[in-house]
Design an enzyme around this catalytic site. Structure first.
Site, PDB file in Angstrom:
ATOM      1  N   LEU A 136       0.619  -2.691 -13.862  1.00 20.49           N
ATOM      2  CA  LEU A 136      -0.815  -2.796 -13.336  1.00 20.49           C
ATOM      3  C   LEU A 136      -1.411  -1.942 -12.435  1.00 20.49           C
ATOM      4  O   LEU A 136      -2.430  -1.649 -12.223  1.00 20.49           O
ATOM      5  CB  LEU A 136      -0.745  -4.160 -12.650  1.00 20.49           C
ATOM      6  CG  LEU A 136      -0.411  -5.367 -13.600  1.00 20.49           C
ATOM      7  CD1 LEU A 136      -0.272  -6.793 -12.956  1.00 20.49           C
ATOM      8  CD2 LEU A 136      -1.486  -5.584 -14.815  1.00 20.49           C
ATOM      9  N   ALA A 139       1.394   3.025  -6.635  1.00 16.97           N
ATOM     10  CA  ALA A 139       1.220   3.569  -5.545  1.00 16.97           C
ATOM     11  C   ALA A 139       2.391   4.584  -5.211  1.00 16.97           C
ATOM     12  O   ALA A 139       3.158   4.969  -5.763  1.00 16.97           O
ATOM     13  CB  ALA A 139       0.940   2.420  -4.450  1.00 16.97           C
ATOM     14  N   LYS A 158       6.924  -5.987  -7.779  1.00 16.86           N
ATOM     15  CA  LYS A 158       6.710  -5.089  -7.055  1.00 16.86           C
ATOM     16  C   LYS A 158       7.889  -4.212  -6.730  1.00 16.86           C
ATOM     17  O   LYS A 158       8.810  -4.505  -5.964  1.00 16.86           O
ATOM     18  CB  LYS A 158       6.028  -5.317  -5.689  1.00 16.86           C
ATOM     19  CG  LYS A 158       5.420  -4.015  -4.713  1.00 16.86           C
ATOM     20  CD  LYS A 158       4.777  -4.577  -3.492  1.00 16.86           C
ATOM     21  CE  LYS A 158       4.216  -3.248  -2.664  1.00 16.86           C
ATOM     22  NZ  LYS A 158       3.558  -3.854  -1.545  1.00 16.86           N
ATOM     23  N   ASP A 293      -4.665  -5.328   7.211  1.00 15.24           N
ATOM     24  CA  ASP A 293      -5.502  -4.561   6.111  1.00 15.24           C
ATOM     25  C   ASP A 293      -6.285  -5.468   5.224  1.00 15.24           C
ATOM     26  O   ASP A 293      -5.960  -5.383   3.751  1.00 15.24           O
ATOM     27  CB  ASP A 293      -4.679  -3.391   5.301  1.00 15.24           C
ATOM     28  CG  ASP A 293      -5.154  -2.414   4.717  1.00 15.24           C
ATOM     29  OD1 ASP A 293      -6.383  -2.361   5.276  1.00 15.24           O
ATOM     30  OD2 ASP A 293      -4.527  -1.768   3.916  1.00 15.24           O
TER      31      ASP A 293
END
Length: 563
Positions: A136, A139, A158, A293
């Site tokens: 998906l 990074a 992840k 964040d």
């Protein structure tokens, strides 16, 4: 100096890459000043690149951002940390650092399959009813794959990139060495606190590499919102989670930046802004543990105006004392008490090394003008984003920096207000923050809190008093035995003593050298002294000793002036 740093890092090729990128983006002078060019020349590397004309036309913040992007994942993450240091960098730098996107090419699923099977404890096909091999998102540290459990529940995996930790650790080690060199060799860059920033970055990145820590952060925040169904944190599936793998529920929502889709779904943007702000303010000011964040990529809008938060790799922590200080600061602003504001800022300053040179009188004068700007403005109408931006500008002008926990909070505040205004142009962060600030002040001064602090202080005092007889007895016994010592260290006097010691050493050697010259001249007149090559032996030896002593004195003086 830098040669030893490269040897310690054992990564000369990486250092060459860094120097090459810096020179290409027009930072050759920095490379030269910190000694990298000389070290690379010794290693047989030639650095003769010139910055392309289009790069030379870029402003320094843009060039730095482009250089960080080219240097790769670790440096992109560094730029993202720098984007939180609004107290160190001007707005144009923060804006450029904020453009750094943590994206990278996806690793083929075949490459990560073996690691995934090892972390799951069995073949992925056995655990999941379906698993998408196309990610998906990808990074620098991980990539995300969608999957479905046997019970039909949708989840995301992840997965940390294979072999990424050794690469990151090598870069971190090299960055630490570079920070030391910049701090020593580039005095004009010390105001950016390279060592402090690299240390903060190192801790942050190592925490991000541990996905189990991210899972714990998510569960800790989720526990604070169990009674608020409109705030969603994806559930963690611990049976498959670990340092390299995070398995959590899939969030099927509208990304935080897609206002068109939010309108099409019939969501109430004003309500979303208030709920999102209330959630983050609760984390910051009430719980003291917050998502550091909260940008649109980490927020999703769900049906019934619910909000989901994801990615808890970067979190901030605020102690009860720090939350009270923040509330006190805002109270001082709205009540026109510049002395109170200055006291809080100077208290924050005193916790940071290297800030002792700031002028408190000048700082108070500027704070007076700053407070006057907000005089008479009710807390509900206070523009917190503008206020905090002005505040950190004052700190920058005085060479001061916020503690890391507060720099994260300021950045999160500004980001949150930006998101709120994107949802609702009339969004008022001051009005949303007012109830939380009021609760912090009341809680700090509540009878129970006062009694608790008083009891702690009393307990500490009683402990000291209880141990005082024994301490005095030991001190008296040491005095009777002649072993009582009192040590007082004054840094300025210590340095003065070292200078006197060096001066005395030079004077002593100078006197000995002069004595050798005079004595040798006398010895040369003695006829009975044996001759060597036509010269008197002892006289020759004396002159040689005098020459050595003279050279030592000259070298010592030269080194002292260079230091």
């Amino acid at each position: 100096m830098f040669w030893q740093a490269i040897g310690a890092a054992r990564d000369l090729a990486r250092a060459h890459d860094i120097a090459a990128v810096l020179i290409r983006y027009g930072f050759g002078d920095l490379v030269r000043r910190i000694g990298m060019a000389e070290a690379l020349e010794r290693a047989g590397k030639a650095l003769h690149w010139r910055a392309p004309e289009e790069l030379a036309r870029l402003e320094p913040p843009a060039r730095v951002r482009r250089a960080l992007e080219e240097l790769g994942p670790t440096f992109i993450k560094l730029g993202q940390i720098l984007a939180t240091r609004v107290d160190l960098f001007a707005p144009e730098w923060i804006a450029e650092f904020g453009k750094l996107q943590d994206a990278a090419p996806a690793v083929p699923f075949a490459t990560i399959r073996a690691q995934l099977a090892e972390d799951l404890g069995e073949d992925p096909a056995t655990v999941f009813a379906a698993l998408e091999t196309s990610p998906l998102a990808a990074a620098s540290l991980a990539q995300v794959h969608r999957a479905r459990l046997a019970d039909g529940r949708e989840v995301v995996l992840k997965v940390r990139r294979p072999g990424i930790r050794p690469t990151v650790e090598a870069d971190l080690h090299l960055l630490a060495r570079l920070a030391e060199i910049i701090d020593a060799e580039a005095p004009d860059l010390r105001r950016y606190r390279p060592r402090e920033v690299v240390q903060e970055f190192t801790h942050s990145l190592r925490r991000e590499l541990d996905f189990a820590a991210e899972c714990r952060n998510a569960e800790r925040i989720a526990a604070r919102f169990v009674d608020q169904p409109h705030i969603v944190v994806p559930a963690i599936h611990w049976q498959w989670c670990g340092e390299r793998l995070n398995v959590q529920d899939y969030v099927d929502g509208i990304p935080g930046h897609d206002m068109v889709a939010a309108d099409a779904a019939g969501l109430d943007r004003k309500l979303l802004a208030r709920r999102g702000a209330a959630a983050v303010l609760k984390m910051m000011l009430q719980d003291g543990f917050f998502h550091a964040d909260p940008h649109p990529g980490n927020v999703f809008y769900l049906p019934d105006n619910c909000i989901a938060f994801i990615d808890f790799g970067m979190v901030g922590r605020l102690s009860e004392t720090r939350r009270y200080e923040l509330a006190l600061l805002l109270h001082g602003l709205v009540s026109h008490q510049s002395e109170l504001v200055a006291r809080v800022l100077l208290d924050w300053r005193s916790t940071i090394d290297g800030d002792a040179d700031a002028d408190p009188a000048r700082l108070r004068a500027e704070i007076d003008a700053f407070v006057d700007q907000y005089s008479g403005v009710p807390l509900k109408q206070l523009d917190l984003g503008a206020m905090l931006t002005d505040l950190v500008a004052i700190l920058r002008e005085h060479g001061l920096a916020l503690p890391p926990d507060l720099s994260l909070l300021v950045k999160a505040f500004i980001t949150l207000e930006g998101m709120g205004r994107q949802l609702d142009p009339g969004f008022d962060m001051g009005a949303e923050a007012a109830p939380f600030l009021r609760r912090v002040l009341l809680a700090h001064n509540a009878p129970a809190a006062l009694a608790k602090r008083g009891w702690r202080a009393l307990s500490g005092t009683l402990d000291v008093l209880a141990g005082l007889p024994q301490d005095l007895s030991e001190m008296l016994r040491a005095g009777r035995r002649g072993k009582l010592q009192i040590q007082v260290e004054v840094v300025s006097l210590k340095r003065f003593g070292e200078q006197l010691d060096r001066a005395a050493s030079r004077m002593t050697i100078g006197i000995v050298t002069a004595a050798l010259i005079i004595g040798s001249a006398i010895v040369m007149t003695v006829v009975r002294d044996p001759a060597l090559a036509g010269l008197r032996t002892f006289g020759l030896l004396g002159f040689l000793g005098a020459a050595v002593g003279g050279i030592w004195v000259l070298l010592s003086i030269w080194r002292g002036r260079k230091g």
